[in-house]
Write a protein that holds these residues in place. Structure first.
Motif, PDB file in Angstrom:
ATOM      1  N   LEU A 186       1.021  -1.278   0.096  1.00 54.22           N
ATOM      2  CA  LEU A 186       0.017   0.097   0.134  1.00 54.22           C
ATOM      3  C   LEU A 186       0.874   1.329   0.149  1.00 54.22           C
ATOM      4  O   LEU A 186       0.585   2.253  -0.931  1.00 54.22           O
ATOM      5  CB  LEU A 186      -0.972  -0.021   1.313  1.00 54.22           C
ATOM      6  CG  LEU A 186      -1.737   1.233   1.445  1.00 54.22           C
ATOM      7  CD1 LEU A 186      -2.662   1.528   0.399  1.00 54.22           C
ATOM      8  CD2 LEU A 186      -2.698   1.195   2.953  1.00 54.22           C
ATOM      9  N   LEU A 187       1.865   1.358   0.738  1.00 49.82           N
ATOM     10  CA  LEU A 187       2.872   2.513   1.058  1.00 49.82           C
ATOM     11  C   LEU A 187       3.592   2.803  -0.066  1.00 49.82           C
ATOM     12  O   LEU A 187       3.663   3.806  -0.900  1.00 49.82           O
ATOM     13  CB  LEU A 187       3.413   2.290   2.200  1.00 49.82           C
ATOM     14  CG  LEU A 187       3.027   2.632   3.632  1.00 49.82           C
ATOM     15  CD1 LEU A 187       3.889   2.598   4.659  1.00 49.82           C
ATOM     16  CD2 LEU A 187       2.054   3.642   3.580  1.00 49.82           C
ATOM     17  N   SER A 188       4.010   1.403  -0.596  1.00 49.03           N
ATOM     18  CA  SER A 188       4.850   1.817  -2.055  1.00 49.03           C
ATOM     19  C   SER A 188       3.843   2.261  -3.306  1.00 49.03           C
ATOM     20  O   SER A 188       4.349   2.959  -3.845  1.00 49.03           O
ATOM     21  CB  SER A 188       5.111   0.282  -2.474  1.00 49.03           C
ATOM     22  OG  SER A 188       6.044  -0.209  -1.469  1.00 49.03           O
ATOM     23  N   ALA A 189       2.609   1.673  -3.320  1.00 51.44           N
ATOM     24  CA  ALA A 189       1.570   2.306  -4.549  1.00 51.44           C
ATOM     25  C   ALA A 189       1.488   3.501  -4.305  1.00 51.44           C
ATOM     26  O   ALA A 189       1.360   4.472  -5.305  1.00 51.44           O
ATOM     27  CB  ALA A 189       0.413   1.514  -4.429  1.00 51.44           C
ATOM     28  N   LEU A 190       1.343   4.110  -2.807  1.00 52.10           N
ATOM     29  CA  LEU A 190       1.112   5.576  -2.612  1.00 52.10           C
ATOM     30  C   LEU A 190       2.459   6.357  -2.605  1.00 52.10           C
ATOM     31  O   LEU A 190       2.161   7.730  -2.777  1.00 52.10           O
ATOM     32  CB  LEU A 190       0.482   5.578  -1.598  1.00 52.10           C
ATOM     33  CG  LEU A 190      -0.980   5.106  -1.270  1.00 52.10           C
ATOM     34  CD1 LEU A 190      -1.280   5.192   0.541  1.00 52.10           C
ATOM     35  CD2 LEU A 190      -1.863   5.805  -1.916  1.00 52.10           C
ATOM     36  N   GLY A 191       3.507   5.981  -2.925  1.00 53.77           N
ATOM     37  CA  GLY A 191       4.730   6.626  -2.752  1.00 53.77           C
ATOM     38  C   GLY A 191       5.113   7.301  -1.405  1.00 53.77           C
ATOM     39  O   GLY A 191       5.746   8.118  -1.646  1.00 53.77           O
ATOM     40  N   ALA A 192       4.768   6.461  -0.522  1.00 49.83           N
ATOM     41  CA  ALA A 192       5.147   7.089   0.928  1.00 49.83           C
ATOM     42  C   ALA A 192       6.242   6.111   1.537  1.00 49.83           C
ATOM     43  O   ALA A 192       6.131   5.031   1.211  1.00 49.83           O
ATOM     44  CB  ALA A 192       3.744   7.148   1.486  1.00 49.83           C
ATOM     45  N   SER A 193       6.876   6.803   2.213  1.00 49.19           N
ATOM     46  CA  SER A 193       8.055   6.193   2.909  1.00 49.19           C
ATOM     47  C   SER A 193       7.501   5.571   4.306  1.00 49.19           C
ATOM     48  O   SER A 193       7.048   6.329   5.150  1.00 49.19           O
ATOM     49  CB  SER A 193       9.331   7.178   3.281  1.00 49.19           C
ATOM     50  OG  SER A 193       9.949   7.751   2.164  1.00 49.19           O
ATOM     51  N   ALA A 194       7.766   4.203   4.546  1.00 47.52           N
ATOM     52  CA  ALA A 194       7.087   3.782   5.745  1.00 47.52           C
ATOM     53  C   ALA A 194       8.158   4.106   6.770  1.00 47.52           C
ATOM     54  O   ALA A 194       9.265   4.173   6.317  1.00 47.52           O
ATOM     55  CB  ALA A 194       7.356   2.329   5.674  1.00 47.52           C
ATOM     56  N   VAL A 195       7.627   4.269   8.084  1.00 46.30           N
ATOM     57  CA  VAL A 195       8.499   4.708   9.130  1.00 46.30           C
ATOM     58  C   VAL A 195       8.642   3.442  10.139  1.00 46.30           C
ATOM     59  O   VAL A 195       7.866   2.997  10.369  1.00 46.30           O
ATOM     60  CB  VAL A 195       8.113   5.779   9.996  1.00 46.30           C
ATOM     61  CG1 VAL A 195       8.939   6.122  11.213  1.00 46.30           C
ATOM     62  CG2 VAL A 195       8.164   7.019   8.853  1.00 46.30           C
ATOM     63  N   GLY A 196       9.871   2.914  10.163  1.00 49.90           N
ATOM     64  CA  GLY A 196      10.164   1.736  11.150  1.00 49.90           C
ATOM     65  C   GLY A 196      10.446   2.461  12.550  1.00 49.90           C
ATOM     66  O   GLY A 196      10.886   3.541  12.711  1.00 49.90           O
ATOM     67  N   THR A 197      10.385   1.762  13.561  1.00 44.08           N
ATOM     68  CA  THR A 197      10.257   2.031  14.866  1.00 44.08           C
ATOM     69  C   THR A 197      11.089   1.081  15.888  1.00 44.08           C
ATOM     70  O   THR A 197      10.968  -0.101  15.504  1.00 44.08           O
ATOM     71  CB  THR A 197       8.954   2.320  15.638  1.00 44.08           C
ATOM     72  OG1 THR A 197       8.270   0.867  15.497  1.00 44.08           O
ATOM     73  CG2 THR A 197       8.271   3.271  14.900  1.00 44.08           C
ATOM     74  N   ASP A 198      11.665   1.893  16.745  1.00 43.62           N
ATOM     75  CA  ASP A 198      12.350   1.040  17.891  1.00 43.62           C
ATOM     76  C   ASP A 198      11.453   1.170  19.084  1.00 43.62           C
ATOM     77  O   ASP A 198      11.291   2.502  19.600  1.00 43.62           O
ATOM     78  CB  ASP A 198      13.927   1.303  18.062  1.00 43.62           C
ATOM     79  CG  ASP A 198      14.198   0.209  19.298  1.00 43.62           C
ATOM     80  OD1 ASP A 198      14.451  -0.659  18.966  1.00 43.62           O
ATOM     81  OD2 ASP A 198      14.317   1.025  20.349  1.00 43.62           O
ATOM     82  N   MET A 199      10.940   0.396  20.045  1.00 40.58           N
ATOM     83  CA  MET A 199      10.252   0.496  21.001  1.00 40.58           C
ATOM     84  C   MET A 199      10.199  -0.583  21.902  1.00 40.58           C
ATOM     85  O   MET A 199      10.766  -1.639  21.438  1.00 40.58           O
ATOM     86  CB  MET A 199       8.842   1.242  20.736  1.00 40.58           C
ATOM     87  CG  MET A 199       7.984  -0.019  19.948  1.00 40.58           C
ATOM     88  SD  MET A 199       6.316   0.418  19.698  1.00 40.58           S
ATOM     89  CE  MET A 199       5.681   0.666  21.221  1.00 40.58           C
ATOM     90  N   VAL A 200       9.707  -0.555  23.072  1.00 34.73           N
ATOM     91  CA  VAL A 200       9.505  -1.444  23.974  1.00 34.73           C
ATOM     92  C   VAL A 200       8.563  -2.658  23.323  1.00 34.73           C
ATOM     93  O   VAL A 200       7.644  -2.382  22.662  1.00 34.73           O
ATOM     94  CB  VAL A 200       8.888  -1.194  25.381  1.00 34.73           C
ATOM     95  CG1 VAL A 200       7.381  -0.691  25.093  1.00 34.73           C
ATOM     96  CG2 VAL A 200       8.718  -2.481  26.412  1.00 34.73           C
ATOM     97  N   GLN A 201       9.097  -3.950  23.585  1.00 38.82           N
ATOM     98  CA  GLN A 201       8.570  -5.000  22.682  1.00 38.82           C
ATOM     99  C   GLN A 201       7.388  -5.914  23.303  1.00 38.82           C
ATOM    100  O   GLN A 201       6.804  -6.831  22.641  1.00 38.82           O
ATOM    101  CB  GLN A 201       9.491  -5.804  22.206  1.00 38.82           C
ATOM    102  CG  GLN A 201      10.288  -5.208  21.017  1.00 38.82           C
ATOM    103  CD  GLN A 201       9.323  -4.817  19.907  1.00 38.82           C
ATOM    104  OE1 GLN A 201       9.116  -5.773  19.389  1.00 38.82           O
ATOM    105  NE2 GLN A 201       9.204  -3.516  19.410  1.00 38.82           N
ATOM    106  N   ASP A 202       6.836  -5.843  24.450  1.00 36.95           N
ATOM    107  CA  ASP A 202       6.040  -6.797  25.299  1.00 36.95           C
ATOM    108  C   ASP A 202       4.892  -6.379  25.513  1.00 36.95           C
ATOM    109  O   ASP A 202       4.105  -6.702  26.765  1.00 36.95           O
ATOM    110  CB  ASP A 202       6.854  -7.310  26.219  1.00 36.95           C
ATOM    111  CG  ASP A 202       7.504  -6.462  27.476  1.00 36.95           C
ATOM    112  OD1 ASP A 202       7.236  -5.242  27.184  1.00 36.95           O
ATOM    113  OD2 ASP A 202       7.969  -6.921  28.602  1.00 36.95           O
ATOM    114  N   LEU A 203       4.470  -5.011  25.134  1.00 32.66           N
ATOM    115  CA  LEU A 203       3.172  -4.510  25.324  1.00 32.66           C
ATOM    116  C   LEU A 203       2.269  -4.894  24.337  1.00 32.66           C
ATOM    117  O   LEU A 203       2.583  -5.088  22.954  1.00 32.66           O
ATOM    118  CB  LEU A 203       3.235  -3.067  25.492  1.00 32.66           C
ATOM    119  CG  LEU A 203       4.258  -2.507  26.658  1.00 32.66           C
ATOM    120  CD1 LEU A 203       4.199  -0.898  26.298  1.00 32.66           C
ATOM    121  CD2 LEU A 203       3.703  -2.825  27.832  1.00 32.66           C
TER     122      LEU A 203
END
Length: 312
Positions: A186-203
């Protein structure tokens, strides 16, 4: 490998300003930005979420930063579906806003058109000077995958025109295993950059630690810290965190893979604790600059300048 620009999500955060990171004589508005830009090559303008940016500020930011510096500007809250107080609007637009928190569905197309237009005008000096990285659209936790969300994303892209857009989701289903490929497509088709994240993982609201590349021109990863107060408490509670050298080093292969697939990669630290974000940014720059595999060697992960201190 594309250019990797690493920085923090604010240069005016009160925790940073009071930390002592800015030297004497560089603590006024102009001095802070010039000093920051001498140390790091990209910054996020998080204030854009709370109030529309001003064209004059953009002009000053251009004057105070070198060629090649980048500003990623966070989209105003009304543009991403967050409740927005009428008082956050420019004074001359508040009469059209009515009372109570605004959302796009309640704001009216005329008001939305005006807000979009003013946002675009405010960031134009950055675009013209080549300082503009992207507009960050950070959607709220209730913005879940489905037809309405896809329609809202498509509307954002249409309104934004040729702006470079970066999209960060807070609802975990977007990057869940059963949905991740569709989100990427979807984001590729829209020409938008996906944002990756780092955050706490067990919530229950945790997003996976990924660095997707959906637009070859730009990839973005934001490090939010790993506070267990994510999703509740004050901003300082949610983002107060001091990354260890081992935590940063674990991300190096992931970031290198993303950089190999993008012309430019922005890595932004959002962990509010004194100067923790800028220290982490400097350390990550050094880790990525080292030969592949050397990030785990002793002596390569020490502090990048004296005077840092850990979060309480």
């Amino acid at each position: 490998m594309g250019d990797v620009l690493i920085g923090a999500c604010s240069w005016t955060d009160r925790q940073l300003v009071s930390s002592g990171w800015y030297p004497r004589g560089r603590r006024d508005a102009e001095g802070r930005l010039r000093y920051y830009a001498s140390r790091l090559p990209v910054v996020e303008v998080d204030a854009g979420y709370y109030a529309l940016p001003s064209r004059r500020n953009s002009e000053l930011w251009v004057e105070r930063t070198p060629d090649g510096f980048r500003f990623d500007v966070k989209a105003f809250s009304l543009l991403t579906g967050h409740p927005t107080r009428p008082q956050a609007l420019p004074a001359d637009l508040r009469g059209a806003a009515g009372t109570g928190p605004l959302r796009p569905g309640r704001a009216g197309e005329g008001l939305l058109d005006e807000v979009w237009g003013r946002f675009a005008d405010a960031v134009e000096p950055l675009r013209k000077a080549g300082r503009f990285g992207a507009v960050l659209f950070q959607f709220p936790p209730w913005f879940a995958p489905g037809g309405p969300a896809e329609a809202a994303l498509e509307a954002c892209v249409r309104r934004a025109g040729d702006w470079p857009l970066a999209v960060e989701f807070r609802h975990p289903d977007w990057w869940a295993p059963h949905q991740a490929d569709a989100t990427h497509a979807l984001l590729s088709a829209l020409g938008a950059s996906a944002v990756g994240t780092d955050m706490v993982q067990d919530l229950s609201a945790s997003l996976p630690p990924i660095a997707p590349v959906t637009r070859p021109a730009l990839a973005v990863v934001r490090f939010h810290g790993r506070s267990r107060a994510w999703g509740r408490g004050s901003k300082e509670d949610r983002f107060r965190y001091d990354y260890s050298a081992a935590e940063l080093a674990a991300w190096v292969p992931r970031l290198r893979r993303a950089a190999a697939r993008a012309d430019e990669l922005h890595v932004l630290f959002n962990n509010c604790c004194a100067d923790a974000a800028v220290r982490a940014a400097e350390q990550m720059r050094r880790l990525l600059a080292a030969p592949a595999g050397s990030e785990a060697r002793p002596g390569l992960t020490g502090p990048s300048w004296a005077g840092g201190f850990s979060c309480p």
